[in-house]
Design an enzyme around this catalytic site. Structure first.
Site, PDB file in Angstrom:
ATOM      1  N   CYS A  50       0.820  -1.206   0.000  1.00  0.00           N
ATOM      2  CA  CYS A  50       0.000   0.000   0.000  1.00  0.00           C
ATOM      3  C   CYS A  50       0.857   1.261   0.000  1.00  0.00           C
ATOM      4  O   CYS A  50       0.403   2.320  -0.434  1.00  0.00           O
ATOM      5  CB  CYS A  50      -0.947   0.013   1.201  1.00  0.00           C
ATOM      6  SG  CYS A  50      -0.116  -0.017   2.802  1.00  0.00           S
ATOM      7  N   HIS A  97      19.365   0.625   0.007  1.00  0.00           N
ATOM      8  CA  HIS A  97      17.929   0.920  -0.007  1.00  0.00           C
ATOM      9  C   HIS A  97      17.110  -0.311   0.368  1.00  0.00           C
ATOM     10  O   HIS A  97      16.214  -0.234   1.220  1.00  0.00           O
ATOM     11  CB  HIS A  97      17.508   1.425  -1.387  1.00  0.00           C
ATOM     12  CG  HIS A  97      16.034   1.684  -1.497  1.00  0.00           C
ATOM     13  ND1 HIS A  97      15.431   2.796  -0.956  1.00  0.00           N
ATOM     14  CD2 HIS A  97      15.036   0.942  -2.058  1.00  0.00           C
ATOM     15  CE1 HIS A  97      14.133   2.750  -1.184  1.00  0.00           C
ATOM     16  NE2 HIS A  97      13.875   1.635  -1.849  1.00  0.00           N
TER      17      HIS A  97
END
Length: 429
Positions: A50, A97
């Site tokens: 989401c 990351h």
């Protein structure tokens, strides 16, 4: 091999854009095939939640423009719609990351644990589709190890703060005593399990869980003394609930404005509290325009979440240090693998030279050559062939102004150590 990560997240894109490039489970197989063909990547993985959609690619480090065009086209968008929101990380930055993502350091909720499970699912899905090879496997295994270390060695996971927790906290702004309120949970996944737990802790005793699969709805509802229903039955129960929290994988809204309008009339305009955690959204955005409805999305939870982040900032600094160490360890592993490959090629070449010179010497011996002469010729020929190309390249590098090559040669063969040893022999004392 280059590693490239591309994506958008809650910091770079609003929910309206995030939901448009979310990948549905039904299209994942198609996505993997198209992505690898469009990018030229030898390996690929896709993370779609989401709060973020990210692509992890091993192969060509110049693939970003092609991937942007593919990503936009796959979701019926123009590349310009994504360019401002898209970030690209390469090699070491890409490794850092993905490790920060796994540790929850890049999440809306600092340190939230769900993202690690989602990343593991993304890796498993890539393997199922034959898209993950040895490079991404090594990356993800190292990433999961670093994330586990962060969970066990820092306090970043203490006093859990999640989107589910934030949603329930916001409900307190509408309903002071939640023991009097009935909750409808739309969806029965892991996020909704957390929502149910937090609602129960907040005093909610009356639960409805609606899901596409009745068995899953009943299992989650039963754990909290509630009732499980199908999604199609939601309109029949809307008038009886006060709190609605939705998180499904549906590509289309499952709760529309019309159904809520009809329920409000039956409720005599008693207020609704709704949180739509899903991306794409489960509740039509137009519902927010109705009086007596307080509808929030994941982006609206940001303020509540930020208030709960401060206690984790010290642990986050420790976690960042562990990520940095994990990145360095992974890059060192890659360098070691490169060295192994180079050394293997070097040894194979030396063995070919050895076999060639040995065969030449054996032929001479079979033809009656003097053994001592043959042996000396073998040693001389092998030495010359082994040293010829390195000698040519060192002279060339020196002429081109690259003296470091000479230094590397001295280091490789420990010439300085040999000279020091020779200077201390008895003959020179």
């Amino acid at each position: 091999m280059a590693l490239v990560t591309l994506g958008i997240n809650h910091r770079t894109a609003p929910v309206e854009l995030r939901e448009r490039i979310a990948f549905t489970p039904e299209r994942m197989g198609e996505a993997f095939a198209e992505l690898r063909a469009a990018s030229g990547a030898t390996e690929a993985a896709i993370l779609s939640t989401c709060n973020r959609t990210e692509l992890y690619l091993a192969g060509d480090d110049d693939c970003a423009p092609a991937v942007l065009r593919w990503l936009a086209g796959f979701h019926d968008l123009e590349p310009a719609d994504l360019e401002q929101a898209l970030y690209v990380h390469r090699d070491g930055d890409a490794v850092q990351h993905v490790m920060r993502v796994a540790a929850g350091l890049d999440s809306m909720v600092l340190g939230e644990p769900q993202i690690l499970g989602q990343l593991k699912d993304a890796y498993a899905l890539a393997r199922e589709n034959g898209a993950s090879g040895s490079f991404l496997s090594r990356l993800f295994e190292q990433t999961f190890s670093v994330a586990k270390r962060i969970r066990t060695q820092t306090a970043i996971g203490e006093n859990p703060v999640s989107v589910a927790y934030a949603a329930v906290t916001m409900a307190h702004h509408i309903f002071a005593d939640m023991s009097r309120n009935k909750a409808l949970l739309i969806g029965a996944g892991k996020t909704m399990e957390l929502v149910a737990r937090h609602l129960s802790d907040a005093g909610v005793k009356d639960f409805l869980v609606a899901n596409r699969t009745l068995e899953r709805a009943q299992a989650l509802a039963g754990a909290h003394g509630g009732e499980g229903i199908l999604l199609s039955e939601i309109p029949d129960h809307l008038g009886d609930v006060d709190i609605i929290i939705a998180s499904t994988a549906s590509p289309m809204p499952v709760l529309g404005k019309g159904a809520v309008e009809r329920a409000l009339k039956k409720r005599k305009h008693r207020p609704y509290f709704m949180v739509d955690i899903a991306v794409p959204r489960d509740i039509e955005p137009e519902v927010a325009s109705l009086a007596d409805v307080y509808l929030y999305t994941v982006d609206d939870l940001r303020q509540v979440i930020e208030e709960n982040i401060r206690s984790r900032e010290g642990a986050a600094r420790e976690a960042e240090n562990l990520v940095s160490a994990g990145v360095q360890d992974f890059l060192n592993q890659l360098r070691a693998l490169d060295a192994v490959s180079t050394l293997k090629q070097f040894r194979q070449r030396a063995e070919i030279l050895r076999d060639t010179e040995t065969e030449k010497a054996l032929r001479t011996l079979r033809n009656g050559g003097d053994p001592e002469t043959v042996l000396r010729s073998l040693a001389r020929g092998l030495t010359n062939k082994l040293l010829h190309e390195p000698s040519v390249q060192v002279r060339k590098a020196t002429t081109e102004g690259r003296p470091e090559v000479t230094e590397w040669l001295r280091e490789l063969h420990q010439l300085d150590v040999l000279e020091a040893d020779e200077s201390t022999t008895p003959e020179k004392l």
